[in-house]
Design a protein around this motif. Structure first.
Motif, PDB file in Angstrom:
ATOM      1  N   VAL A  96      11.077  52.662  -5.534  1.00  0.00           N
ATOM      2  CA  VAL A  96      11.564  51.044  -5.253  1.00  0.00           C
ATOM      3  C   VAL A  96      12.976  50.987  -4.973  1.00  0.00           C
ATOM      4  O   VAL A  96      13.771  51.917  -5.760  1.00  0.00           O
ATOM      5  N   PHE A  97      13.469  50.690  -3.976  1.00  0.00           N
ATOM      6  CA  PHE A  97      15.248  50.579  -3.640  1.00  0.00           C
ATOM      7  C   PHE A  97      15.576  49.499  -3.373  1.00  0.00           C
ATOM      8  O   PHE A  97      14.752  48.320  -2.878  1.00  0.00           O
ATOM      9  N   PRO A  98      17.070  49.062  -3.790  1.00  0.00           N
ATOM     10  CA  PRO A  98      17.508  47.666  -3.238  1.00  0.00           C
ATOM     11  C   PRO A  98      17.638  47.826  -1.824  1.00  0.00           C
ATOM     12  O   PRO A  98      17.597  48.839  -1.157  1.00  0.00           O
ATOM     13  N   PRO A  99      17.548  46.558  -1.082  1.00  0.00           N
ATOM     14  CA  PRO A  99      17.564  46.491   0.326  1.00  0.00           C
ATOM     15  C   PRO A  99      18.435  47.370   1.095  1.00  0.00           C
ATOM     16  O   PRO A  99      18.505  47.904   2.013  1.00  0.00           O
ATOM     17  N   GLU A 100      19.649  47.508   0.313  1.00  0.00           N
ATOM     18  CA  GLU A 100      21.033  48.050   1.358  1.00  0.00           C
ATOM     19  C   GLU A 100      20.749  49.800   1.265  1.00  0.00           C
ATOM     20  O   GLU A 100      21.275  50.491   2.050  1.00  0.00           O
ATOM     21  N   LYS A 101      19.591  49.998   0.438  1.00  0.00           N
ATOM     22  CA  LYS A 101      19.256  51.398   0.434  1.00  0.00           C
ATOM     23  C   LYS A 101      18.082  51.659   1.322  1.00  0.00           C
ATOM     24  O   LYS A 101      17.492  52.990   1.220  1.00  0.00           O
ATOM     25  N   LEU A 102      17.391  50.771   2.125  1.00  0.00           N
ATOM     26  CA  LEU A 102      16.165  51.058   2.867  1.00  0.00           C
ATOM     27  C   LEU A 102      16.586  50.997   4.242  1.00  0.00           C
ATOM     28  O   LEU A 102      17.526  50.382   4.867  1.00  0.00           O
ATOM     29  N   THR A 103      15.645  51.380   5.019  1.00  0.00           N
ATOM     30  CA  THR A 103      15.454  51.526   6.434  1.00  0.00           C
ATOM     31  C   THR A 103      14.151  51.065   7.097  1.00  0.00           C
ATOM     32  O   THR A 103      13.288  51.241   6.271  1.00  0.00           O
ATOM     33  N   ARG A 104      14.393  50.777   8.236  1.00  0.00           N
ATOM     34  CA  ARG A 104      13.076  50.803   9.032  1.00  0.00           C
ATOM     35  C   ARG A 104      12.480  51.942   9.583  1.00  0.00           C
ATOM     36  O   ARG A 104      13.382  52.511  10.429  1.00  0.00           O
ATOM     37  N   ASP A 105      11.279  52.103   9.208  1.00  0.00           N
ATOM     38  CA  ASP A 105      10.993  53.650   9.960  1.00  0.00           C
ATOM     39  C   ASP A 105       9.610  53.332  10.963  1.00  0.00           C
ATOM     40  O   ASP A 105       8.892  52.313  10.643  1.00  0.00           O
ATOM     41  N   HIS A 106       9.803  53.725  12.114  1.00  0.00           N
ATOM     42  CA  HIS A 106       8.758  53.679  12.846  1.00  0.00           C
ATOM     43  C   HIS A 106       7.687  55.001  12.864  1.00  0.00           C
ATOM     44  O   HIS A 106       8.034  55.900  13.086  1.00  0.00           O
ATOM     45  N   ILE A 107       6.462  54.565  12.279  1.00  0.00           N
ATOM     46  CA  ILE A 107       5.602  55.515  12.263  1.00  0.00           C
ATOM     47  C   ILE A 107       5.196  56.366  13.250  1.00  0.00           C
ATOM     48  O   ILE A 107       5.358  57.544  13.161  1.00  0.00           O
ATOM     49  N   LEU A 108       5.216  55.877  14.382  1.00  0.00           N
ATOM     50  CA  LEU A 108       5.051  56.637  15.720  1.00  0.00           C
ATOM     51  C   LEU A 108       6.535  56.413  16.266  1.00  0.00           C
ATOM     52  O   LEU A 108       6.876  54.981  16.735  1.00  0.00           O
ATOM     53  N   PRO A 109       7.260  57.415  16.260  1.00  0.00           N
ATOM     54  CA  PRO A 109       8.653  57.053  16.766  1.00  0.00           C
ATOM     55  C   PRO A 109       8.784  56.473  17.975  1.00  0.00           C
ATOM     56  O   PRO A 109       7.883  56.668  18.951  1.00  0.00           O
ATOM     57  N   VAL A 110      10.004  55.719  18.125  1.00  0.00           N
ATOM     58  CA  VAL A 110      10.340  55.120  19.336  1.00  0.00           C
ATOM     59  C   VAL A 110      10.650  56.228  20.431  1.00  0.00           C
ATOM     60  O   VAL A 110       9.976  55.890  21.469  1.00  0.00           O
ATOM     61  N   SER A 111      11.016  57.393  20.131  1.00  0.00           N
ATOM     62  CA  SER A 111      11.183  58.607  20.912  1.00  0.00           C
ATOM     63  C   SER A 111       9.882  59.071  21.487  1.00  0.00           C
ATOM     64  O   SER A 111       9.740  59.720  22.576  1.00  0.00           O
ATOM     65  N   LYS A 112       8.929  58.725  20.858  1.00  0.00           N
ATOM     66  CA  LYS A 112       7.511  58.965  21.375  1.00  0.00           C
ATOM     67  C   LYS A 112       6.597  57.896  21.865  1.00  0.00           C
ATOM     68  O   LYS A 112       5.396  57.893  21.559  1.00  0.00           O
ATOM     69  N   LYS A 113       7.246  56.787  22.285  1.00  0.00           N
ATOM     70  CA  LYS A 113       6.589  55.637  22.574  1.00  0.00           C
ATOM     71  C   LYS A 113       6.129  54.863  21.719  1.00  0.00           C
ATOM     72  O   LYS A 113       5.448  53.959  22.008  1.00  0.00           O
ATOM     73  N   GLY A 114       6.615  54.924  20.453  1.00  0.00           N
ATOM     74  CA  GLY A 114       6.369  53.916  19.367  1.00  0.00           C
ATOM     75  C   GLY A 114       6.796  52.597  19.536  1.00  0.00           C
ATOM     76  O   GLY A 114       7.931  52.555  20.154  1.00  0.00           O
ATOM     77  N   LEU A 115       6.034  51.647  19.126  1.00  0.00           N
ATOM     78  CA  LEU A 115       6.654  50.268  19.458  1.00  0.00           C
ATOM     79  C   LEU A 115       7.404  49.569  18.139  1.00  0.00           C
ATOM     80  O   LEU A 115       6.702  49.936  17.235  1.00  0.00           O
ATOM     81  N   ASN A 116       8.185  48.806  18.350  1.00  0.00           N
ATOM     82  CA  ASN A 116       8.687  48.380  17.259  1.00  0.00           C
ATOM     83  C   ASN A 116       7.837  46.704  16.908  1.00  0.00           C
ATOM     84  O   ASN A 116       8.145  45.542  17.308  1.00  0.00           O
ATOM     85  N   THR A 117       6.669  46.988  16.387  1.00  0.00           N
ATOM     86  CA  THR A 117       5.689  46.206  15.907  1.00  0.00           C
ATOM     87  C   THR A 117       5.616  46.145  14.203  1.00  0.00           C
ATOM     88  O   THR A 117       5.675  47.192  13.623  1.00  0.00           O
ATOM     89  N   TRP A 118       4.913  45.133  13.955  1.00  0.00           N
ATOM     90  CA  TRP A 118       4.791  44.987  12.435  1.00  0.00           C
ATOM     91  C   TRP A 118       3.650  46.462  11.888  1.00  0.00           C
ATOM     92  O   TRP A 118       3.778  46.945  10.873  1.00  0.00           O
ATOM     93  N   MET A 119       2.832  46.579  12.957  1.00  0.00           N
ATOM     94  CA  MET A 119       1.763  47.634  12.711  1.00  0.00           C
ATOM     95  C   MET A 119       2.400  48.907  12.863  1.00  0.00           C
ATOM     96  O   MET A 119       1.698  50.112  12.363  1.00  0.00           O
ATOM     97  N   ASN A 120       3.502  49.196  13.341  1.00  0.00           N
ATOM     98  CA  ASN A 120       4.260  50.467  13.699  1.00  0.00           C
ATOM     99  C   ASN A 120       5.328  50.858  12.887  1.00  0.00           C
ATOM    100  O   ASN A 120       5.994  51.740  12.712  1.00  0.00           O
ATOM    101  N   CYS A 121       5.703  49.714  11.907  1.00  0.00           N
ATOM    102  CA  CYS A 121       6.744  49.875  11.177  1.00  0.00           C
ATOM    103  C   CYS A 121       6.822  49.745   9.441  1.00  0.00           C
ATOM    104  O   CYS A 121       5.713  49.127   9.253  1.00  0.00           O
ATOM    105  N   ILE A 122       7.343  50.658   9.108  1.00  0.00           N
ATOM    106  CA  ILE A 122       7.265  50.581   7.362  1.00  0.00           C
ATOM    107  C   ILE A 122       8.595  50.834   6.909  1.00  0.00           C
ATOM    108  O   ILE A 122       9.629  51.224   7.513  1.00  0.00           O
ATOM    109  N   THR A 123       8.696  50.279   5.521  1.00  0.00           N
ATOM    110  CA  THR A 123       9.935  50.455   4.658  1.00  0.00           C
ATOM    111  C   THR A 123      10.197  52.017   4.443  1.00  0.00           C
ATOM    112  O   THR A 123       8.891  52.511   3.557  1.00  0.00           O
TER     113      THR A 123
END
Length: 186
Positions: A96-123
């Motif tokens: 568990v981290f404070p918000p300032e130490k977190l990022t949005r990660d794309h499970i399927l990276p954007v560089s590999k045609k991953g979309l910026n959607t709820w189902m492809n993003c994780i904390t």
């Protein structure tokens, strides 16, 4: 800072947060079909004729006449909403981290045609996100610790208000889906 009023549609489905001025307007225009919760009394000016101070009681939860068209609206994918959905837990290391130490990660990276959607993003914490870089999970050798999902309207309302009254939270909690991570907070 005054607490916000939870506005429902007339069927009782949570719709949005409104300020006390909008709640008073709805009450005065007879747009409230029913209400519940603790009431706060707001005072106005003095009557010229009687000298009495005007007042109105505003419940913490009001049902506005009509049915909401926003029931199926998907909450916006913002970092704040994402971190709220995931309870500020890194999806890779489980810390568990404070918000300032977190990022949005794309499970399927954007560089590999991953979309910026709820189902492809994780904390993800910054350390895990940097280590994963633009790799697929199979290339990185780690698995997700939890499954992403699209939060519903009630979850979004909880994430959107930092000053929820106890009776409002109880009402919203009764409308949360069974899979909601928000239930862990209660």
């Amino acid at each position: 800072m005054k607490s916000l009023i939870l506005a429902l549609d007339s069927s009782g489905f949570p719709n949005r947060w409104i300020n006390f001025e909008d709640a008073i307007t709805a009450i005065c225009k007879d747009q409230v079909s029913w209400s519940i919760g603790d009431e706060t009394v707001y005072y106005g000016g003095n009557s010229r004729l009687t000298g009495e101070v005007s007042s109105i009681s505003v419940p913490s939860i009001i049902a506005i006449k009509g049915v909401s068209k926003g029931r199926r609206r998907i909450p916006p994918l913002t970092n704040r909403n994402l971190f709220g959905r995931d309870l500020c837990i890194c999806g890779y290391c489980g810390e568990v981290f404070p918000p300032e130490k977190l990022t949005r990660d794309h499970i399927l990276p954007v560089s590999k045609k991953g979309l910026n959607t709820w189902m492809n993003c994780i904390t993800a914490c910054k350390s895990c996100n940097c280590a994963k870089d633009d790799k697929l999970l199979s290339q990185w050798g780690k698995d997700l610790l939890y499954v992403p999902y699209v939060p519903d309207r009630c979850e979004h309302l909880i994430m959107a208000n930092k000053r929820i009254l106890a009776n409002q939270m109880e009402f919203l909690a009764n409308h949360l889906p069974k899979h909601s991570r928000m239930l862990q907070l209660l």
